[in-house]
Each structure stands twice: as structure tokens, then as C-alpha cells.
Write a protein that holds these residues in place. Structure first.
Motif, PDB file in Angstrom:
ATOM      1  N   LYS A 231      83.740  35.942  45.704  1.00  0.00           N
ATOM      2  CA  LYS A 231      84.009  35.019  44.609  1.00  0.00           C
ATOM      3  C   LYS A 231      85.100  35.565  43.688  1.00  0.00           C
ATOM      4  O   LYS A 231      86.046  34.863  43.335  1.00  0.00           O
ATOM      5  N   PHE A 232      84.994  36.844  43.312  1.00  0.00           N
ATOM      6  CA  PHE A 232      85.959  37.407  42.381  1.00  0.00           C
ATOM      7  C   PHE A 232      87.251  37.844  43.057  1.00  0.00           C
ATOM      8  O   PHE A 232      88.280  37.953  42.401  1.00  0.00           O
TER       9      PHE A 232
ATOM     10  N   ASP B 276      88.665  35.872  45.231  1.00  0.00           N
ATOM     11  CA  ASP B 276      89.355  34.580  45.134  1.00  0.00           C
ATOM     12  C   ASP B 276      89.856  34.335  43.706  1.00  0.00           C
ATOM     13  O   ASP B 276      91.012  33.964  43.505  1.00  0.00           O
ATOM     14  N   ILE B 277      88.995  34.554  42.730  1.00  0.00           N
ATOM     15  CA  ILE B 277      89.386  34.369  41.327  1.00  0.00           C
ATOM     16  C   ILE B 277      90.536  35.311  40.968  1.00  0.00           C
ATOM     17  O   ILE B 277      91.482  34.927  40.276  1.00  0.00           O
TER      18      ILE B 277
ATOM     19  N   ARG C 106      93.849  34.054  42.281  1.00  0.00           N
ATOM     20  CA  ARG C 106      94.314  32.908  41.498  1.00  0.00           C
ATOM     21  C   ARG C 106      94.755  33.317  40.103  1.00  0.00           C
ATOM     22  O   ARG C 106      95.750  32.801  39.582  1.00  0.00           O
ATOM     23  N   MET C 107      94.046  34.264  39.492  1.00  0.00           N
ATOM     24  CA  MET C 107      94.405  34.718  38.151  1.00  0.00           C
ATOM     25  C   MET C 107      95.760  35.417  38.160  1.00  0.00           C
ATOM     26  O   MET C 107      96.621  35.142  37.320  1.00  0.00           O
TER      27      MET C 107
END
Length: 66
Positions: free
Chosen positions: A19-20, A22-23, A26-27
Motif C-alpha cells: 500500500k505504501f 504505491d503511495i 505517487r507522492m
């Protein structure tokens, strides 16, 4: 407001924390070319605690260049 950041930015996530990861991708993309995303190998959500040596191996070069 992420694209407004002008200082160097390091975004880190543990390899096993999908999850992080991916985040984080994107960040860093949202911030722009002054951001870099790195993955802490063999770590989950708390990479700094689970793999402190790997975490520091990613963090120290970034701080040296900042």
C-alpha cells in the motif's frame, strides 16, 4: 500542495508494505523531480525499525547530498 515543495524530498516505504509503496511512488511523482522514492528492502510498514541498516543506507546518502 505537493508540487509546491522545492526542497529535496526523500520518500521511503518498506518493500513488503504494498500500500505504501504505491503511495510513495505517487507522492514522489506528485512532488516532481526534486523528490526521489526508495524502497527499504526486507521491511514492512516500519522499515526504520525492521531494517535500520538498510534504512540508513538509503537515508545517509540523501542527507549527504542535501
Amino acid at each position: 500542495r505537493l508540487p509546491e515543495l522545492k526542497m529535496p524530498v526523500l520518500v521511503l516505504a518498506g518493500y513488503h508494505d504494498a500500500k505504501f509503496v504505491d503511495i510513495g511512488h505517487r507522492m514522489a511523482a506528485a512532488i516532481g523531480p526534486n523528490a526521489q522514492f526508495k524502497v527499504v528492502p526486507d521491511a514492512g510498514h516500519a522499515g526504520h525499525l525492521e531494517q535500520p541498516e538498510h534504512f540508513l543506507a538509503l537515508l545517509e546518502p540523501f542527507l549527504d547530498d542535501a
